[in-house]
Design a protein around this motif. Structure first.
Motif, PDB file in Angstrom:
ATOM      1  N   PHE A 196       0.837  -1.200   0.000  1.00  0.00           N
ATOM      2  CA  PHE A 196       0.000   0.000   0.000  1.00  0.00           C
ATOM      3  C   PHE A 196       0.874   1.253   0.000  1.00  0.00           C
ATOM      4  N   THR A 197       1.870   1.273   0.855  1.00  0.00           N
ATOM      5  CA  THR A 197       2.735   2.450   0.930  1.00  0.00           C
ATOM      6  C   THR A 197       3.487   2.657  -0.371  1.00  0.00           C
ATOM      7  N   ALA A 198       4.044   1.575  -0.922  1.00  0.00           N
ATOM      8  CA  ALA A 198       4.802   1.692  -2.169  1.00  0.00           C
ATOM      9  C   ALA A 198       3.897   2.183  -3.302  1.00  0.00           C
ATOM     10  N   MET A 199       2.696   1.618  -3.396  1.00  0.00           N
ATOM     11  CA  MET A 199       1.788   2.017  -4.464  1.00  0.00           C
ATOM     12  C   MET A 199       1.285   3.446  -4.270  1.00  0.00           C
ATOM     13  N   THR A 200       1.023   3.817  -3.018  1.00  0.00           N
ATOM     14  CA  THR A 200       0.554   5.181  -2.759  1.00  0.00           C
ATOM     15  C   THR A 200       1.637   6.194  -3.090  1.00  0.00           C
ATOM     16  N   LEU A 201       2.881   5.887  -2.724  1.00  0.00           N
ATOM     17  CA  LEU A 201       3.988   6.784  -3.066  1.00  0.00           C
ATOM     18  C   LEU A 201       4.182   6.867  -4.579  1.00  0.00           C
ATOM     19  N   LEU A 202       3.955   5.735  -5.260  1.00  0.00           N
ATOM     20  CA  LEU A 202       4.103   5.729  -6.713  1.00  0.00           C
ATOM     21  C   LEU A 202       3.002   6.561  -7.370  1.00  0.00           C
ATOM     22  N   VAL A 203       1.755   6.321  -6.957  1.00  0.00           N
ATOM     23  CA  VAL A 203       0.627   7.067  -7.526  1.00  0.00           C
ATOM     24  C   VAL A 203       0.722   8.545  -7.168  1.00  0.00           C
ATOM     25  N   GLY A 204       1.106   8.820  -5.928  1.00  0.00           N
ATOM     26  CA  GLY A 204       1.105  10.197  -5.448  1.00  0.00           C
ATOM     27  C   GLY A 204       2.470  10.839  -5.380  1.00  0.00           C
ATOM     28  N   ASP A 205       3.398  10.423  -6.225  1.00  0.00           N
ATOM     29  CA  ASP A 205       4.775  10.937  -6.153  1.00  0.00           C
ATOM     30  C   ASP A 205       4.836  12.465  -6.123  1.00  0.00           C
ATOM     31  N   PRO A 206       4.136  13.189  -7.013  1.00  0.00           N
ATOM     32  CA  PRO A 206       4.220  14.663  -6.945  1.00  0.00           C
ATOM     33  C   PRO A 206       3.661  15.217  -5.639  1.00  0.00           C
ATOM     34  N   PHE A 207       2.615  14.565  -5.099  1.00  0.00           N
ATOM     35  CA  PHE A 207       2.009  15.021  -3.849  1.00  0.00           C
ATOM     36  C   PHE A 207       3.000  14.901  -2.692  1.00  0.00           C
ATOM     37  N   TYR A 208       3.587  13.713  -2.564  1.00  0.00           N
ATOM     38  CA  TYR A 208       4.446  13.458  -1.410  1.00  0.00           C
ATOM     39  C   TYR A 208       5.818  14.096  -1.551  1.00  0.00           C
ATOM     40  N   GLU A 209       6.257  14.274  -2.790  1.00  0.00           N
ATOM     41  CA  GLU A 209       7.505  15.020  -3.007  1.00  0.00           C
ATOM     42  C   GLU A 209       7.323  16.460  -2.522  1.00  0.00           C
ATOM     43  N   ALA A 210       6.155  17.036  -2.815  1.00  0.00           N
ATOM     44  CA  ALA A 210       5.892  18.413  -2.385  1.00  0.00           C
ATOM     45  C   ALA A 210       5.800  18.506  -0.862  1.00  0.00           C
ATOM     46  N   ILE A 211       5.133  17.516  -0.237  1.00  0.00           N
ATOM     47  CA  ILE A 211       5.028  17.517   1.227  1.00  0.00           C
ATOM     48  C   ILE A 211       6.416  17.386   1.851  1.00  0.00           C
ATOM     49  N   SER A 212       7.214  16.465   1.322  1.00  0.00           N
ATOM     50  CA  SER A 212       8.555  16.249   1.860  1.00  0.00           C
ATOM     51  C   SER A 212       9.400  17.513   1.751  1.00  0.00           C
ATOM     52  N   GLU A 213       9.314  18.211   0.616  1.00  0.00           N
ATOM     53  CA  GLU A 213      10.069  19.454   0.459  1.00  0.00           C
ATOM     54  C   GLU A 213       9.603  20.512   1.448  1.00  0.00           C
ATOM     55  N   ARG A 214       8.287  20.597   1.678  1.00  0.00           N
ATOM     56  CA  ARG A 214       7.765  21.565   2.640  1.00  0.00           C
ATOM     57  C   ARG A 214       8.275  21.259   4.054  1.00  0.00           C
ATOM     58  N   VAL A 215       8.333  19.972   4.394  1.00  0.00           N
ATOM     59  CA  VAL A 215       8.864  19.578   5.706  1.00  0.00           C
ATOM     60  C   VAL A 215      10.310  20.039   5.839  1.00  0.00           C
ATOM     61  N   GLU A 216      11.113  19.769   4.811  1.00  0.00           N
ATOM     62  CA  GLU A 216      12.528  20.142   4.878  1.00  0.00           C
ATOM     63  C   GLU A 216      12.697  21.664   4.926  1.00  0.00           C
ATOM     64  N   GLU A 217      11.877  22.372   4.181  1.00  0.00           N
ATOM     65  CA  GLU A 217      11.961  23.832   4.211  1.00  0.00           C
ATOM     66  C   GLU A 217      11.613  24.367   5.593  1.00  0.00           C
ATOM     67  N   SER A 218      10.648  23.724   6.258  1.00  0.00           N
ATOM     68  CA  SER A 218      10.273  24.173   7.597  1.00  0.00           C
ATOM     69  C   SER A 218      11.354  23.864   8.623  1.00  0.00           C
ATOM     70  N   GLU A 219      12.285  22.962   8.262  1.00  0.00           N
ATOM     71  CA  GLU A 219      13.367  22.590   9.169  1.00  0.00           C
ATOM     72  C   GLU A 219      14.693  23.235   8.800  1.00  0.00           C
ATOM     73  N   GLY A 220      14.663  24.180   7.869  1.00  0.00           N
ATOM     74  CA  GLY A 220      15.904  24.877   7.528  1.00  0.00           C
ATOM     75  C   GLY A 220      16.271  24.842   6.067  1.00  0.00           C
ATOM     76  N   GLY A 221      15.513  24.124   5.254  1.00  0.00           N
ATOM     77  CA  GLY A 221      15.780  24.127   3.820  1.00  0.00           C
ATOM     78  C   GLY A 221      16.018  22.745   3.257  1.00  0.00           C
ATOM     79  N   ALA A 222      15.457  22.489   2.080  1.00  0.00           N
ATOM     80  CA  ALA A 222      15.652  21.209   1.398  1.00  0.00           C
ATOM     81  C   ALA A 222      16.957  21.251   0.606  1.00  0.00           C
ATOM     82  N   PRO A 223      17.691  20.142   0.576  1.00  0.00           N
ATOM     83  CA  PRO A 223      18.917  20.115  -0.228  1.00  0.00           C
ATOM     84  C   PRO A 223      18.570  20.106  -1.710  1.00  0.00           C
TER      85      PRO A 223
END
Length: 266
Positions: free
Chosen positions: A100-127
């Motif tokens: 489920f997790t693998a398929m959800t990440l695959l289907v929602g790659d742009p969604f979760y990539e954006a969330i992950s970047e927002r998390v990193e930005e809130s912690e000081g910046g994404a690499p």
């Protein structure tokens, strides 16, 4: 002098804490949480339908995998098929939770990539993204990774199904081992978004998890337990991605791929 490594027990609790932190992050950013629900809901409908169909046909499947019990007494035959039904359902849930997790990440790659970047930005910046491969190449690689994971999960599901027939052990030890295996793979999937950004492929990602196994297990098993709650996998998926990003950023990204492709301290 090198600082002492934290105890395995502390790492387990610290790992579980990353899920709590990830969920807390999405609670503070409700728009991101709602954004991350979309792909999880799509995959849930597909998986939910498959599990309902399986449950409706469980009696027939249990009889199909226990032909040796046809000539047994009613009580013994019923007991054997109840155990078989539990084993089939347990193995199916195990396989569903991991994929489920693998398929959800695959289907929602742009969604979760954006969330992950927002998390990193809130912690000081994404690499900066170290993956310079074309989009189609990256999608193909993600599909290949999902297929590899599904194949490994299927092997484990078959093993757990067979072990489910063992008296006592099949109903006690096997579910615990299944939860640990599920948690380990979940940790690998949920940290993949942030680690992919740092140029780490599947083999390198799991090498990192192996070095911090108790930490990964704490995070993954906590996620697995939450995902077993009805609708937990959907509601907690954005928070799990956020938690995986925090875990990767703070505890796993002390090694980065060198220009030669190996892992070095960084």
């Amino acid at each position: 002098m090198e600082a002492p490594r934290p105890s395995a027990l502390k790492d387990l609790f610290d790992g579980a804490g990353y899920l709590v932190r990830g969920i807390a992050w999405t609670a503070r950013h409700p728009a991101q949480w709602l954004f991350g629900l979309i792909p999880a809901l799509i995959v849930l409908v597909v998986y939910g339908t498959a599990l309902v169909v399986l449950a409706l046909n469980l009696d027939g499947l249990a009889g199909w995998v226990t032909p040796f019990a046809d000539g047994w007494s009613d009580g013994a035959r019923t007991s054997a098929r109840v155990v078989a039904g539990i084993a089939i359902l347990g193995a199916s849930v195990f396989l569903a939770v991991i994929t489920f997790t693998a398929m959800t990440l695959l289907v929602g790659d742009p969604f979760y990539e954006a969330i992950s970047e927002r998390v990193e930005e809130s912690e000081g910046g994404a690499p900066p993204d170290r993956d310079e491969a074309p989009l189609l190449t990256r999608i193909g690689r993600e599909i290949a990774d999902a297929l590899v994971l599904a194949s490994v999960a299927l092997v484990f599901a078959v093993v757990f199904f067979a072990c489910g027939f063992l008296p006592v052990v099949g109903q006690t030890v096997v579910p615990v081992v299944a939860a640990l295996v599920s948690g380990y793979f979940l940790a690998g999937e949920l940290t993949s978004v942030a680690l992919d950004r740092r140029g780490l492929r599947r083999r390198d990602r799991f090498a990192l998890l192996k070095r911090r196994r108790p930490l990964a297990l704490g995070f993954g098993v906590a996620t697995f337990v939450v995902f077993l709650i009805p609708f937990g996998a959907v509601l907690a998926m954005p928070g799990a991605v956020a938690g995986g990003t925090l875990l990767a950023r703070e505890r796993l990204a002390e090694v980065v791929p060198a220009d030669s492709g190996g892992l070095v301290a960084g």
